[in-house]
Design an enzyme around this catalytic site. Structure first.
Site, PDB file in Angstrom:
ATOM      1  N   ASP A  85       0.458  -1.413   0.086  1.00 29.39           N
ATOM      2  CA  ASP A  85       0.034   0.130   0.319  1.00 29.39           C
ATOM      3  C   ASP A  85       0.563   1.256  -0.033  1.00 29.39           C
ATOM      4  O   ASP A  85       2.349   0.934   0.765  1.00 29.39           O
ATOM      5  CB  ASP A  85      -0.448  -0.073   1.015  1.00 29.39           C
ATOM      6  CG  ASP A  85      -0.159  -0.108   2.668  1.00 29.39           C
ATOM      7  OD1 ASP A  85       0.774  -0.939   2.430  1.00 29.39           O
ATOM      8  OD2 ASP A  85      -1.320   0.664   3.223  1.00 29.39           O
ATOM      9  N   GLU A 143      -0.598  -1.860   5.232  1.00 29.64           N
ATOM     10  CA  GLU A 143      -0.065  -1.998   6.349  1.00 29.64           C
ATOM     11  C   GLU A 143      -0.200  -0.744   6.906  1.00 29.64           C
ATOM     12  O   GLU A 143       0.038  -0.472   7.969  1.00 29.64           O
ATOM     13  CB  GLU A 143       1.475  -2.223   5.670  1.00 29.64           C
ATOM     14  CG  GLU A 143       2.828  -2.653   7.336  1.00 29.64           C
ATOM     15  CD  GLU A 143       2.850  -1.292   7.468  1.00 29.64           C
ATOM     16  OE1 GLU A 143       3.381  -1.315   8.592  1.00 29.64           O
ATOM     17  OE2 GLU A 143       3.166   0.205   6.724  1.00 29.64           O
ATOM     18  N   GLU A 144      -0.228   0.341   6.545  1.00 34.27           N
ATOM     19  CA  GLU A 144      -0.663   1.401   6.893  1.00 34.27           C
ATOM     20  C   GLU A 144      -1.440   1.691   7.773  1.00 34.27           C
ATOM     21  O   GLU A 144      -1.799   3.088   8.104  1.00 34.27           O
ATOM     22  CB  GLU A 144      -0.322   2.597   5.447  1.00 34.27           C
ATOM     23  CG  GLU A 144       0.467   2.236   5.134  1.00 34.27           C
ATOM     24  CD  GLU A 144       2.220   3.351   5.837  1.00 34.27           C
ATOM     25  OE1 GLU A 144       1.997   3.402   6.943  1.00 34.27           O
ATOM     26  OE2 GLU A 144       3.326   3.230   4.866  1.00 34.27           O
TER      27      GLU A 144
END
Length: 393
Positions: A85, A143-144
């Protein structure tokens, strides 16, 4: 001791793949997609893996991709993970491959992480006869954010037959060509707090008839900032940052409510448990003193990332075997978070950092900066490291 013939073969192939890895990285960079929206990105990855002859699964954790390389005679499985991402940040660099998707950019280097792992997949198919283990290539979404892709992928069973897992991340704070490694607590838990101070609104000219939530919020903010300095052991890393405050609609009206949002970062499980108690104590005391009330939410994010010593020793040995003794830097813990921690809660593995900071090339801007750049010359090092791990037991 490193097998010099094997390491030279790996390095030679990795260098030959340099243009491929850089090309993939630039393509991902030009068309970034944020968490769980990595449609184009995951499609390209799946096609690349299929082209290599790997078994490919898609739509894992919404947009995740898993590639599997079968190795005859292998008795164990190793996995490698890259996050896909981008961030909701407008890029400010003037590049030929600058982000074409408005308001999005790969300002955290996930474009490089993906390209490195694709290069590793290509390299491992070339060295298939040298591999010691089955290999899984995990391309993870989101992941963020929390809850992000790692937690979902673990819940959907992608590591149930995996013995070890490894990941790396580009780091502009480490000199180009150096790997940052650490055993034990390496990255922090990423918890979020939401505080609502509830008062009694009214006209700004008659504050004595109101319960001012803005003044109370100011006292709460200052009190929370003293928790780390006065109630937490100075030897226990902890960060509390209050990053958003909102309340009121105009200049002459005292509002009813003020909202404060922030983050708490801890490395130790015990302190992570204690922080909501300490924060709420401060809020309760100050609101009570001011005849206000409150609502408090403590939202747990990714757990701390802990690298096992044995796997850190293993990966450090592989780094030195490929690039020499000066290629490793032992780093301090980072108070940033990383959902790779969910994998390490289940199986052995390690997470390391690949330095890409070069002042002369201008690649020393921090992660999440709209001007973030990376040194593409180091990418083949990550590709080579993953391949060497798969060739070792």
């Amino acid at each position: 001791m490193a097998d010099k013939t094997l390491t030279q073969e790996i390095l030679t192939h990795a260098r030959e793949l340099h243009d491929y890895v850089v090309g993939m990285r630039r393509d991902f960079h030009k068309y970034p997609e944020t968490g769980f929206g990595e449609i184009r990105t995951s499609g390209i990855i799946a096609e690349e893996l299929k082209r290599l002859g790997l078994q490919v699964q898609t739509d894992i954790a919404k947009t995740g991709v898993l590639g599997t390389l079968q190795v005859d005679g292998a008795s164990s499985t190793v996995a490698f993970r890259a996050d896909m991402d981008a961030l909701p940040i407008t890029e400010e660099n003037n590049l030929d491959f600058k982000s074409q998707n408005e308001g999005m950019s790969h300002a955290c280097g996930h474009d490089a992480n993906m390209a490195i792992l694709l290069g590793a997949a290509k390299l491992m198919t070339q060295l298939r006869h040298k591999l010691k283990r089955q290999v899984k290539f995990i391309f993870q979404p989101c992941e963020e954010q929390h809850p992000g892709g790692a937690k979902l992928m673990v819940e959907q069973g992608i590591i149930k037959d995996v013995n070890e897992i490894y990941g790396l991340h580009i780091d502009p704070n480490i000199p180009s060509g150096t790997f940052g490694v650490r055993a034990g607590a390496t990255m922090a838990a990423t918890d979020r707090i939401v505080i609502t101070i509830i008062g009694k609104g009214g006209h700004a000219s008659t504050p004595h008839l109101c319960v001012d939530p803005i003044v109370t919020a100011a006292e709460v903010i200052l009190a929370i900032q003293t928790i780390v300095s006065r109630k937490v052991n100075p030897l226990s890393p902890c960060v509390v940052s209050l990053c958003q405050i909102s309340g009121g609609t105009t200049f002459n009206v005292i509002p009813d409510k003020v909202r404060i949002i922030g983050t708490v970062r801890t490395l130790a499980k015990e302190l992570r448990y204690k922080m909501p108690i300490l924060i709420e104590e401060a809020i309760r005391g100050i609101t009570s003193l001011n005849n206000a009330s409150y609502q408090f939410e403590y939202l747990k994010g990714h757990p701390p990332l802990n690298n096992p010593q044995q796997q850190v020793d293993f990966i450090q040995d592989k780094i030195i075997g490929l690039f020499g003794n000066k290629s490793v830097e032992h780093i301090d813990p980072k108070m940033g978070g990383e959902d790779f921690s969910y994998y390490l809660e289940k199986i052995k593995g390690a997470y390391v950092f690949l330095g890409a900071g070069n002042i002369e090339k201008g690649t020393n801007q921090p992660l999440h900066s709209p001007r973030f750049l990376l040194d593409e010359d180091v990418l083949s090092m990550g590709t080579a490291l993953f391949a060497y791990i798969a060739c070792s037991l």
